[in-house]
Design an enzyme around this catalytic site. Structure first.
Site, PDB file in Angstrom:
ATOM      1  N   GLY A  94     -36.385  -3.546  27.920  1.00 21.04           N
ATOM      2  CA  GLY A  94     -35.465  -4.046  28.935  1.00 21.04           C
ATOM      3  C   GLY A  94     -34.589  -5.127  28.338  1.00 21.04           C
ATOM      4  O   GLY A  94     -34.949  -5.740  27.326  1.00 21.04           O
ATOM      5  N   SER A 135     -39.879  -7.109  36.747  1.00 18.02           N
ATOM      6  CA  SER A 135     -39.757  -8.575  36.655  1.00 18.02           C
ATOM      7  C   SER A 135     -39.891  -9.194  38.038  1.00 18.02           C
ATOM      8  O   SER A 135     -39.466  -8.589  39.042  1.00 18.02           O
ATOM      9  CB  SER A 135     -38.392  -8.959  36.080  1.00 18.02           C
ATOM     10  OG  SER A 135     -38.199 -10.364  36.194  1.00 18.02           O
ATOM     11  N   TYR A 179     -29.450  -7.747  36.303  1.00 19.49           N
ATOM     12  CA  TYR A 179     -30.884  -7.849  35.999  1.00 19.49           C
ATOM     13  C   TYR A 179     -31.705  -7.774  37.283  1.00 19.49           C
ATOM     14  O   TYR A 179     -32.649  -6.989  37.391  1.00 19.49           O
ATOM     15  CB  TYR A 179     -31.160  -9.166  35.260  1.00 19.49           C
ATOM     16  CG  TYR A 179     -32.582  -9.276  34.744  1.00 19.49           C
ATOM     17  CD1 TYR A 179     -33.005  -8.531  33.644  1.00 19.49           C
ATOM     18  CD2 TYR A 179     -33.511 -10.119  35.350  1.00 19.49           C
ATOM     19  CE1 TYR A 179     -34.310  -8.619  33.168  1.00 19.49           C
ATOM     20  CE2 TYR A 179     -34.805 -10.216  34.881  1.00 19.49           C
ATOM     21  CZ  TYR A 179     -35.195  -9.468  33.790  1.00 19.49           C
ATOM     22  OH  TYR A 179     -36.498  -9.551  33.320  1.00 19.49           O
ATOM     23  N   LYS A 183     -34.170  -4.528  38.322  1.00 18.46           N
ATOM     24  CA  LYS A 183     -35.622  -4.656  38.469  1.00 18.46           C
ATOM     25  C   LYS A 183     -36.056  -4.350  39.904  1.00 18.46           C
ATOM     26  O   LYS A 183     -37.113  -3.756  40.123  1.00 18.46           O
ATOM     27  CB  LYS A 183     -36.062  -6.067  38.040  1.00 18.46           C
ATOM     28  CG  LYS A 183     -35.802  -6.373  36.556  1.00 18.46           C
ATOM     29  CD  LYS A 183     -36.531  -5.418  35.624  1.00 18.46           C
ATOM     30  CE  LYS A 183     -36.488  -5.884  34.168  1.00 18.46           C
ATOM     31  NZ  LYS A 183     -37.209  -4.976  33.259  1.00 18.46           N
TER      32      LYS A 183
HETATM   33  N1  LIG Z   1     -40.246 -12.419  28.684  1.00 16.06           N
HETATM   34  C1  LIG Z   1     -40.169 -12.703  29.953  1.00 16.06           C
HETATM   35  O1  LIG Z   1     -40.227 -13.879  30.359  1.00 16.06           O
HETATM   36  C2  LIG Z   1     -40.028 -11.595  30.954  1.00 16.06           C
HETATM   37  C3  LIG Z   1     -40.160 -11.915  32.314  1.00 16.06           C
HETATM   38  C4  LIG Z   1     -40.057 -10.902  33.242  1.00 16.06           C
HETATM   39  C5  LIG Z   1     -39.856  -9.594  32.838  1.00 16.06           C
HETATM   40  N2  LIG Z   1     -39.728  -9.308  31.513  1.00 16.06           N
HETATM   41  C6  LIG Z   1     -39.517  -7.904  31.151  1.00 16.06           C
HETATM   42  O2  LIG Z   1     -40.460  -7.541  30.179  1.00 16.06           O
HETATM   43  C7  LIG Z   1     -39.929  -6.538  29.311  1.00 16.06           C
HETATM   44  C8  LIG Z   1     -40.157  -6.911  27.862  1.00 16.06           C
HETATM   45  O3  LIG Z   1     -39.697  -8.180  27.638  1.00 16.06           O
HETATM   46  P1  LIG Z   1     -39.881  -8.905  26.233  1.00 16.06           P
HETATM   47  O4  LIG Z   1     -39.959 -10.356  26.558  1.00 16.06           O
HETATM   48  O5  LIG Z   1     -40.950  -8.264  25.431  1.00 16.06           O
HETATM   49  O6  LIG Z   1     -38.442  -8.595  25.599  1.00 16.06           O
HETATM   50  P2  LIG Z   1     -37.937  -8.295  24.106  1.00 16.06           P
HETATM   51  O7  LIG Z   1     -38.855  -8.922  23.120  1.00 16.06           O
HETATM   52  O8  LIG Z   1     -36.489  -8.618  24.080  1.00 16.06           O
HETATM   53  O9  LIG Z   1     -38.124  -6.712  24.011  1.00 16.06           O
HETATM   54  C9  LIG Z   1     -37.295  -5.799  24.659  1.00 16.06           C
HETATM   55  C10 LIG Z   1     -37.211  -4.559  23.793  1.00 16.06           C
HETATM   56  O10 LIG Z   1     -36.369  -3.607  24.439  1.00 16.06           O
HETATM   57  C11 LIG Z   1     -35.861  -2.794  23.410  1.00 16.06           C
HETATM   58  N3  LIG Z   1     -34.598  -2.160  23.798  1.00 16.06           N
HETATM   59  C12 LIG Z   1     -33.482  -2.768  24.265  1.00 16.06           C
HETATM   60  N4  LIG Z   1     -32.504  -1.861  24.449  1.00 16.06           N
HETATM   61  C13 LIG Z   1     -33.034  -0.653  24.101  1.00 16.06           C
HETATM   62  C14 LIG Z   1     -32.513   0.670  24.054  1.00 16.06           C
HETATM   63  N5  LIG Z   1     -31.244   0.947  24.443  1.00 16.06           N
HETATM   64  N6  LIG Z   1     -33.320   1.672  23.631  1.00 16.06           N
HETATM   65  C15 LIG Z   1     -34.591   1.408  23.251  1.00 16.06           C
HETATM   66  N7  LIG Z   1     -35.141   0.164  23.251  1.00 16.06           N
HETATM   67  C16 LIG Z   1     -34.362  -0.852  23.674  1.00 16.06           C
HETATM   68  C17 LIG Z   1     -35.576  -3.705  22.225  1.00 16.06           C
HETATM   69  O11 LIG Z   1     -35.780  -2.883  21.092  1.00 16.06           O
HETATM   70  P3  LIG Z   1     -35.422  -3.231  19.537  1.00 16.06           P
HETATM   71  O12 LIG Z   1     -36.091  -4.559  19.257  1.00 16.06           O
HETATM   72  O13 LIG Z   1     -36.057  -2.087  18.821  1.00 16.06           O
HETATM   73  O14 LIG Z   1     -33.933  -3.294  19.411  1.00 16.06           O
HETATM   74  C18 LIG Z   1     -36.594  -4.829  22.420  1.00 16.06           C
HETATM   75  O15 LIG Z   1     -37.606  -4.796  21.458  1.00 16.06           O
HETATM   76  C19 LIG Z   1     -38.462  -6.386  29.721  1.00 16.06           C
HETATM   77  O16 LIG Z   1     -38.327  -5.240  30.544  1.00 16.06           O
HETATM   78  C20 LIG Z   1     -38.165  -7.649  30.511  1.00 16.06           C
HETATM   79  O17 LIG Z   1     -37.161  -7.466  31.475  1.00 16.06           O
HETATM   80  C21 LIG Z   1     -39.802 -10.271  30.574  1.00 16.06           C
END
Ligand SMILES: NC(=O)c1ccc[n+]([C@@H]2O[C@H](COP(=O)([O-])OP(=O)(O)OC[C@H]3O[C@@H](n4cnc5c(N)ncnc54)[C@H](OP(=O)(O)O)[C@@H]3O)[C@@H](O)[C@H]2O)c1
Length: 280
Positions: A94, A135, A179, A183
């Site tokens: 995401g 989220s 966003y 979600k």
């Molecule tokens: N961290 C928070 O505080 C938080 C809070 C609420 C919800 N979330 C949700 O949790 C999920 C993961 O978050 P995270 O913190 O682990 O984020 P992250 O480290 O930024 O990881 C997101 C991943 O999505 C992949 N991605 C993006 N665009 C893509 C595409 N077009 N095709 C395939 N893969 C794609 C990226 O891949 P590459 O690295 O390979 O480019 C990245 O590794 C997300 O859905 C986010 O909205 C996070």
């Protein structure tokens, strides 16, 4: 006899989509009981991710793909089916508000999730579970009006962005709004698609994290949104960020047979932020 390999052909397959912070922690956890297919966008990072999982003894392969491209998603589904029966889908990929614009965030977070949901339903069998990472942002804003919801319910029909333009003024088309809406619509997709998954003896759920200490979480604490986010976090009943271990715990539980009667719903893993800001 083959030596020096992690191959465990007898295990069911977990497809983990998104190799960022939360995706890798989910892959490590699910890799204890599954063969893992890790699919993510960056080919260079995928090579490192595959090596890291394999160093942990996990039967893992990483695949480059783009969740917004229907052909890429179809190829991934075919590859996954070739590895064995799909037991678990963990869709984690995401974009956050600071990593894309209106169109890109909706493309990855909503069109992308709908594409993988449709493709993986074809692979689902009795016992398969799909967990979509959403989220708490989807719960924090007011739900959109019915005419907007109707468009968000149908992101795969051509003309999606044109129809959105008719119901959401250009001035409201911000990354933050993309966003929140993506979600909110993802949670709703999991409710609406439960019957289709149930018809195959399979389950579909969403899991909504609050603030989690990942690289994405850290990015959202930089720049102009820092003050707003910190102010919101002051209201956390559990007064800290969540960890990737805790989101992996939730994904593992929701995917497991311990959750065998849970489908078509959302689990908040948010330190209580929704309860604190939107009581009752
Ligand atoms: N961290 C928070 O505080 C938080 C809070 C609420 C919800 N979330 C949700 O949790 C999920 C993961 O978050 P995270 O913190 O682990 O984020 P992250 O480290 O930024 O990881 C997101 C991943 O999505 C992949 N991605 C993006 N665009 C893509 C595409 N077009 N095709 C395939 N893969 C794609 C990226 O891949 P590459 O690295 O390979 O480019 C990245 O590794 C997300 O859905 C986010 O909205 C996070």
């Amino acid at each position: 006899m083959q030596t020096g390999t992690n191959e465990r052909p007898g295990l069911p397959v977990a497809l983990v989509i998104g190799g960022g912070g939360m995706g890798m922690s989910a892959a490590r956890r699910l890799g204890q009981s599954h063969r893992v297919v890790l699919a993510s966008q960056s080919a260079a990072k995928n090579a490192v991710r595959e090596a890291a999982l394999r160093e942990d003894g996990i039967d893992a392969v990483a695949v480059q793909f783009d969740v917004t491209d229907p052909d890429s998603v179809a190829r991934l589904a075919g590859f996954t089916a070739g590895r064995g029966p799909l037991r678990t889908l963990a869709h984690v990929a995401g974009l956050s508000p600071s990593t894309g614009d209106w169109r890109l965030i909706l493309s990855v977070n909503l069109i992308g999730t709908a594409l993988t949901e449709r493709a993986c339903l074809e692979l689902a069998a009795p016992g398969t579970a799909a967990v979509f990472v959403s989220s708490s942002a989807g719960h924090l804003a007011e739900p959109p009006p019915a005419n907007v919801a109707a468009v968000l319910d149908d992101p795969l029909t051509p003309g999606f962005f044109g129809r959105l333009n008719e119901v959401i003024p250009a001035g409201e088309q911000t990354p933050l709004q993309a966003y929140r809406l993506s979600k909110w619509a993802l949670n709703r997709m999991c409710r609406r698609r439960a019957a289709a998954w149930g018809a195959r003896g399979a389950r579909i759920v969403s899991m909504s994290p609050g603030p989690i200490a990942t690289p994405m979480g850290a990015r959202e604490l930089e720049g102009p949104s820092r003050a707003v986010k910190l102010k919101l976090m002051e209201r956390l009943p559990i007064a800290r960020e969540g960890t990737m271990v805790e989101t992996a715990d939730a994904i593992e539980f929701l995917a497991s047979d311990k959750a065998s009667y849970i489908t078509g719903t959302d689990l908040l893993v948010d330190g209580g932020i929704v309860a604190a800001t939107r009581p009752a």
